[in-house]
Design an enzyme around this catalytic site. Structure first.
Site, PDB file in Angstrom:
ATOM      1  N   LYS A  89      32.474  71.408  45.309  1.00  0.00           N
ATOM      2  CA  LYS A  89      33.292  72.013  46.363  1.00  0.00           C
ATOM      3  C   LYS A  89      34.260  73.034  45.777  1.00  0.00           C
ATOM      4  O   LYS A  89      34.506  74.090  46.379  1.00  0.00           O
ATOM      5  CB  LYS A  89      34.055  70.928  47.120  1.00  0.00           C
ATOM      6  CG  LYS A  89      33.162  70.081  48.019  1.00  0.00           C
ATOM      7  CD  LYS A  89      33.847  68.798  48.447  1.00  0.00           C
ATOM      8  CE  LYS A  89      32.869  67.906  49.207  1.00  0.00           C
ATOM      9  NZ  LYS A  89      33.364  66.547  49.444  1.00  0.00           N
ATOM     10  N   GLN A 142      38.155  62.657  49.877  1.00  0.00           N
ATOM     11  CA  GLN A 142      36.840  62.353  49.317  1.00  0.00           C
ATOM     12  C   GLN A 142      36.523  60.869  49.488  1.00  0.00           C
ATOM     13  O   GLN A 142      37.255  60.003  49.018  1.00  0.00           O
ATOM     14  CB  GLN A 142      36.787  62.733  47.833  1.00  0.00           C
ATOM     15  CG  GLN A 142      35.430  62.542  47.195  1.00  0.00           C
ATOM     16  CD  GLN A 142      34.366  63.436  47.819  1.00  0.00           C
ATOM     17  OE1 GLN A 142      34.594  64.618  48.056  1.00  0.00           O
ATOM     18  NE2 GLN A 142      33.207  62.875  48.091  1.00  0.00           N
ATOM     19  N   ASP A 201      36.061  67.539  57.441  1.00  0.00           N
ATOM     20  CA  ASP A 201      34.993  66.571  57.190  1.00  0.00           C
ATOM     21  C   ASP A 201      34.412  66.015  58.485  1.00  0.00           C
ATOM     22  O   ASP A 201      33.352  65.390  58.473  1.00  0.00           O
ATOM     23  CB  ASP A 201      35.518  65.415  56.330  1.00  0.00           C
ATOM     24  CG  ASP A 201      34.835  65.357  54.967  1.00  0.00           C
ATOM     25  OD1 ASP A 201      33.797  66.027  54.800  1.00  0.00           O
ATOM     26  OD2 ASP A 201      35.325  64.649  54.077  1.00  0.00           O
TER      27      ASP A 201
END
Length: 316
Positions: free
Chosen positions: A123, A167, A199
């Site tokens: 990322k 994450q 997300d």
């Protein structure tokens, strides 16, 4: 409630984005169509659920073609991803020239899980290539849940951060101590402001993903990537039998919801599924998101099936 949720998209746009005609948020906008092939989910809902009569029978409808019509081929995900990143980079440059700002991504990484380290590193590289500001906060595995929430609050209040990513999965140690602090994963994700939930894990985003006639602000990236890979590889989804192996909140569940929105007939395999091999052999499209290496064998697949392996598994 329906009206409130439906109006969230426009009301939650940040001020700088409301004033920028360059990049509107709507997934059906021309900007998005220049970068990805996935249509807006609302446009897919225009297909009516008209069941055929008993005389006609489902198997003879034109929309559902014979599954044996698939041709075996490699799906070149890397090439597709490079093309998308290149187009995003051009739009980010235009954005900077137009309004003097670039998108900012804030990432929170807890612990030292190897596959998560790889995801975060990728990322960071992708953000740099696209000209997106990338800010990483790393916390130890034994941190308290409130420490994660404090970082999220800082990102929520930071006008230069337009997307926040925690994450996942979080370390098991943290999950064990969080219930005592009334902080589970759902609570932590709920702290992320809806307009920055890139997300797509906020409860409202997942709810809108599941409901026909609704459009989430963000769709979880891995499921979205699977659909984009299929579409750009000219794989037909509508009417096909799709099997998703795994039902995690991160990949398996949203992937199954997204396939359903694209009018596939979806089955989820999980550890308690009886005779999973037989179920998998029915799949026209099989997406493996179980996080288990070497799970799917050749005898699980029928000839011509399209297979997407989502997992990244370190093998000693």
């Amino acid at each position: 409630m329906r009206g409130i949720v439906k109006g969230v998209s426009a009301s939650l746009q940040p001020k700088w984005l409301k004033n920028a005609s360059l990049i509107p948020l709507s997934p059906s906008c021309s900007f998005c169509s220049q970068i990805i092939k996935s249509p807006s989910l609302l446009s897919l809902d225009n297909t009516a659920d008209d069941w055929p009569s008993e005389e006609v029978g489902i198997s003879s409808t034109k929309e559902i073609s014979n599954s044996n019509s698939f041709d075996a081929k490699i799906l070149h995900g890397r090439t597709i991803a490079e093309g998308i990143r290149s187009r995003i980079a051009r739009e980010v440059r235009r954005m900077k020239e137009s309004i003097g700002q670039v998108p900012g991504l804030g990432v929170i990484f807890v612990g030292q899980r190897r596959d998560s380290q790889t995801y975060v590193r990728n990322k960071a590289i992708a953000s740099e290539e696209a000209g997106i500001k990338f800010k990483l906060v790393t916390l130890p595995e034994n941190c308290a849940g409130y420490e994660i929430c404090n970082v999220i609050h800082r990102f929520n209040a930071d006008p230069s951060i337009h997307g926040i990513l925690v994450q996942l999965p979080l370390p098991q140690f943290l999950l064990c101590i969080c219930p005592e602090q009334h902080l589970d994963v759902a609570h932590i994700l709920d702290v992320v402001t809806l307009e920055k939930d890139v997300d797509g894990f906020h409860p409202l985003n997942i709810a809108n993903l599941a409901m026909r006639g609704m459009e989430p602000l963000f769709i979880p990236c891995t499921p979205k990537g699977c659909i984009e890979l299929l579409l750009q590889s000219d794989v037909e989804i509508m009417g096909k039998k799709a099997v998703v192996i795994g039902r995690s909140n991160i990949v398996g569940l949203p992937t199954s919801l997204l396939l359903q929105r694209h009018h596939a007939t979806v089955t989820i395999l999980h550890p308690f599924t009886s005779n999973p091999q037989a179920v998998a052999r029915e799949a026209d499209i099989l997406i493996s998101a179980a996080g288990v290496p070497n799970l799917v064998r050749g005898n699980w697949l029928k000839p011509g099936a399209v297979v997407v392996d989502v997992g990244t598994n370190p093998i000693e």
